[in-house]
Design a protein around this motif. Structure first.
Motif, PDB file in Angstrom:
ATOM      1  N   PRO A  31     -52.536 -16.072 -30.938  1.00 14.49           N
ATOM      2  CA  PRO A  31     -53.776 -15.315 -30.958  1.00 14.49           C
ATOM      3  C   PRO A  31     -53.511 -13.818 -31.023  1.00 14.49           C
ATOM      4  O   PRO A  31     -52.477 -13.350 -30.596  1.00 14.49           O
ATOM      5  N   ASP A  32     -54.454 -13.114 -31.579  1.00 14.57           N
ATOM      6  CA  ASP A  32     -54.353 -11.665 -31.658  1.00 14.57           C
ATOM      7  C   ASP A  32     -54.216 -11.114 -30.242  1.00 14.57           C
ATOM      8  O   ASP A  32     -54.929 -11.542 -29.333  1.00 14.57           O
ATOM      9  N   PRO A  33     -53.301 -10.155 -30.021  1.00 13.49           N
ATOM     10  CA  PRO A  33     -53.100  -9.625 -28.667  1.00 13.49           C
ATOM     11  C   PRO A  33     -54.350  -8.978 -28.068  1.00 13.49           C
ATOM     12  O   PRO A  33     -54.475  -8.876 -26.864  1.00 13.49           O
ATOM     13  N   SER A  34     -55.301  -8.542 -28.925  1.00 16.61           N
ATOM     14  CA  SER A  34     -56.499  -7.935 -28.357  1.00 16.61           C
ATOM     15  C   SER A  34     -57.491  -8.977 -27.854  1.00 16.61           C
ATOM     16  O   SER A  34     -58.455  -8.643 -27.190  1.00 16.61           O
ATOM     17  N   GLU A  35     -57.255 -10.258 -28.201  1.00 12.31           N
ATOM     18  CA  GLU A  35     -58.080 -11.300 -27.599  1.00 12.31           C
ATOM     19  C   GLU A  35     -57.582 -11.485 -26.176  1.00 12.31           C
ATOM     20  O   GLU A  35     -56.407 -11.642 -25.927  1.00 12.31           O
ATOM     21  N   VAL A  55     -68.325 -24.546 -23.520  1.00  5.61           N
ATOM     22  CA  VAL A  55     -67.769 -23.667 -24.545  1.00  5.61           C
ATOM     23  C   VAL A  55     -66.742 -22.755 -23.890  1.00  5.61           C
ATOM     24  O   VAL A  55     -66.712 -22.621 -22.663  1.00  5.61           O
ATOM     25  N   GLN A  56     -65.948 -22.143 -24.724  1.00  2.56           N
ATOM     26  CA  GLN A  56     -64.960 -21.188 -24.231  1.00  2.56           C
ATOM     27  C   GLN A  56     -65.411 -19.792 -24.627  1.00  2.56           C
ATOM     28  O   GLN A  56     -65.674 -19.525 -25.803  1.00  2.56           O
ATOM     29  N   LEU A  57     -65.525 -18.906 -23.642  1.00  4.08           N
ATOM     30  CA  LEU A  57     -65.814 -17.498 -23.892  1.00  4.08           C
ATOM     31  C   LEU A  57     -64.494 -16.745 -23.908  1.00  4.08           C
ATOM     32  O   LEU A  57     -63.679 -16.906 -23.006  1.00  4.08           O
ATOM     33  N   VAL A  58     -64.301 -15.924 -24.935  1.00  7.69           N
ATOM     34  CA  VAL A  58     -63.052 -15.184 -25.083  1.00  7.69           C
ATOM     35  C   VAL A  58     -63.383 -13.699 -25.198  1.00  7.69           C
ATOM     36  O   VAL A  58     -64.205 -13.299 -26.020  1.00  7.69           O
ATOM     37  N   THR A  59     -62.733 -12.892 -24.373  1.00  8.82           N
ATOM     38  CA  THR A  59     -62.950 -11.447 -24.415  1.00  8.82           C
ATOM     39  C   THR A  59     -62.151 -10.832 -25.563  1.00  8.82           C
ATOM     40  O   THR A  59     -61.229 -11.448 -26.099  1.00  8.82           O
ATOM     41  N   ASP A  60     -62.522  -9.634 -25.926  1.00  8.86           N
ATOM     42  CA  ASP A  60     -61.783  -8.835 -26.898  1.00  8.86           C
ATOM     43  C   ASP A  60     -61.496  -7.514 -26.198  1.00  8.86           C
ATOM     44  O   ASP A  60     -62.425  -6.764 -25.881  1.00  8.86           O
ATOM     45  N   SER A  61     -60.229  -7.231 -25.939  1.00  7.11           N
ATOM     46  CA  SER A  61     -59.870  -6.055 -25.143  1.00  7.11           C
ATOM     47  C   SER A  61     -60.245  -4.732 -25.818  1.00  7.11           C
ATOM     48  O   SER A  61     -60.309  -3.705 -25.159  1.00  7.11           O
ATOM     49  N   ASP A  62     -60.541  -4.773 -27.118  1.00  3.87           N
ATOM     50  CA  ASP A  62     -60.951  -3.556 -27.816  1.00  3.87           C
ATOM     51  C   ASP A  62     -62.467  -3.359 -27.817  1.00  3.87           C
ATOM     52  O   ASP A  62     -62.964  -2.417 -28.419  1.00  3.87           O
ATOM     53  N   GLN A  63     -63.191  -4.260 -27.173  1.00  2.00           N
ATOM     54  CA  GLN A  63     -64.653  -4.197 -27.143  1.00  2.00           C
ATOM     55  C   GLN A  63     -65.139  -4.040 -25.706  1.00  2.00           C
ATOM     56  O   GLN A  63     -64.461  -4.457 -24.760  1.00  2.00           O
ATOM     57  N   PRO A  64     -66.337  -3.480 -25.521  1.00  2.00           N
ATOM     58  CA  PRO A  64     -66.879  -3.379 -24.160  1.00  2.00           C
ATOM     59  C   PRO A  64     -67.135  -4.763 -23.579  1.00  2.00           C
ATOM     60  O   PRO A  64     -67.303  -5.736 -24.314  1.00  2.00           O
ATOM     61  N   LEU A  73     -62.576  -5.609 -34.387  1.00  2.00           N
ATOM     62  CA  LEU A  73     -62.565  -6.882 -33.670  1.00  2.00           C
ATOM     63  C   LEU A  73     -61.248  -7.598 -33.928  1.00  2.00           C
ATOM     64  O   LEU A  73     -60.690  -7.503 -35.018  1.00  2.00           O
ATOM     65  N   ALA A  74     -60.801  -8.353 -32.971  1.00  2.00           N
ATOM     66  CA  ALA A  74     -59.594  -9.153 -33.161  1.00  2.00           C
ATOM     67  C   ALA A  74     -59.798 -10.160 -34.300  1.00  2.00           C
ATOM     68  O   ALA A  74     -58.866 -10.482 -35.018  1.00  2.00           O
ATOM     69  N   ARG A  75     -61.029 -10.619 -34.481  1.00  2.00           N
ATOM     70  CA  ARG A  75     -61.328 -11.619 -35.505  1.00  2.00           C
ATOM     71  C   ARG A  75     -62.000 -11.002 -36.737  1.00  2.00           C
ATOM     72  O   ARG A  75     -62.614 -11.706 -37.541  1.00  2.00           O
ATOM     73  N   GLU A  76     -61.871  -9.702 -36.913  1.00  2.00           N
ATOM     74  CA  GLU A  76     -62.551  -8.969 -37.986  1.00  2.00           C
ATOM     75  C   GLU A  76     -62.254  -9.528 -39.372  1.00  2.00           C
ATOM     76  O   GLU A  76     -63.157  -9.731 -40.174  1.00  2.00           O
ATOM     77  N   GLU A  77     -60.998  -9.745 -39.677  1.00  2.00           N
ATOM     78  CA  GLU A  77     -60.624 -10.198 -41.012  1.00  2.00           C
ATOM     79  C   GLU A  77     -61.280 -11.534 -41.347  1.00  2.00           C
ATOM     80  O   GLU A  77     -61.857 -11.717 -42.419  1.00  2.00           O
ATOM     81  N   SER A  78     -61.226 -12.459 -40.411  1.00  2.00           N
ATOM     82  CA  SER A  78     -61.829 -13.773 -40.599  1.00  2.00           C
ATOM     83  C   SER A  78     -63.339 -13.671 -40.763  1.00  2.00           C
ATOM     84  O   SER A  78     -63.936 -14.317 -41.626  1.00  2.00           O
TER      85      SER A  78
END
Length: 174
Positions: free
Chosen positions: A31-35, A103-112, A150-155
């Protein structure tokens, strides 16, 4: 035995010439490190096409969750009427993250952590599916343009572009 010694000599030459990193096989990136942190919760309600209500698995209400990276058409907020495709986006979110499901909630360390309405900002995964990605791919929502890095921006960008190119969902209806 000579072949084995020959391979060892090549490996040493590669290690010496190119450094250890170049000689070692590439490890999966994962996973992306920012996740960040992932938490399992239960869906208690679908508010609209980009917002859920959730509780922890012990039954404690956690409030509303806004799915990161997407923007759904607005449901009616009188006196303003609902926007085109709001019902379809909400129905699809109900299908992808049904009430009562885990469901699974996943944070993004680059987002509030929360938005201005005090909603948790999270990626939502259900049964191995990134819910926001699927909403984008089916054309039920748009990219939330304010959410960059976003960590998932490209997708997400690719899914939105494919839906737009196919004129699917709200793009073909509204």
């Amino acid at each position: 035995m000579k072949a084995l010694i020959g391979l060892a000599g090549v490996a040493i030459a590669v290690l010496t010439a190119g450094g250890i990193k170049a000689a070692l096989p590439r490890a999966p990136t994962g996973p992306d490190p920012s996740e960040g942190k992932a938490t399992q919760v239960r869906v208690t309600a679908v508010v609209d096409g980009d917002t859920l209500r959730v509780e922890d698995l012990g039954g404690r209400e956690l409030g509303r969750v806004r799915l990161l990276g997407i923007d759904a058409p607005e449901v009616a907020h009188p006196p303003a009427p609902e926007e085109c495709y709001a019902d379809q986006a909400t129905d699809l979110l109900v299908e992808l993250a049904p009430v009562g499901s885990t469901v699974q909630l996943v944070t993004d360390s680059d987002q509030p952590d929360r938005d201005r309405y005090d909603r948790l900002l999270r990626y939502v995964d259900h049964a191995g599916v990134d819910v926001a990605h699927e909403l984008l791919a089916r054309g039920a929502v748009r990219r939330y343009e304010a959410a960059q890095d976003l960590a998932r921006e490209e997708s997400y960008s690719a899914a939105a572009a494919d839906a737009q190119d196919a004129d699917s969902g709200l793009r073909g209806t509204c």
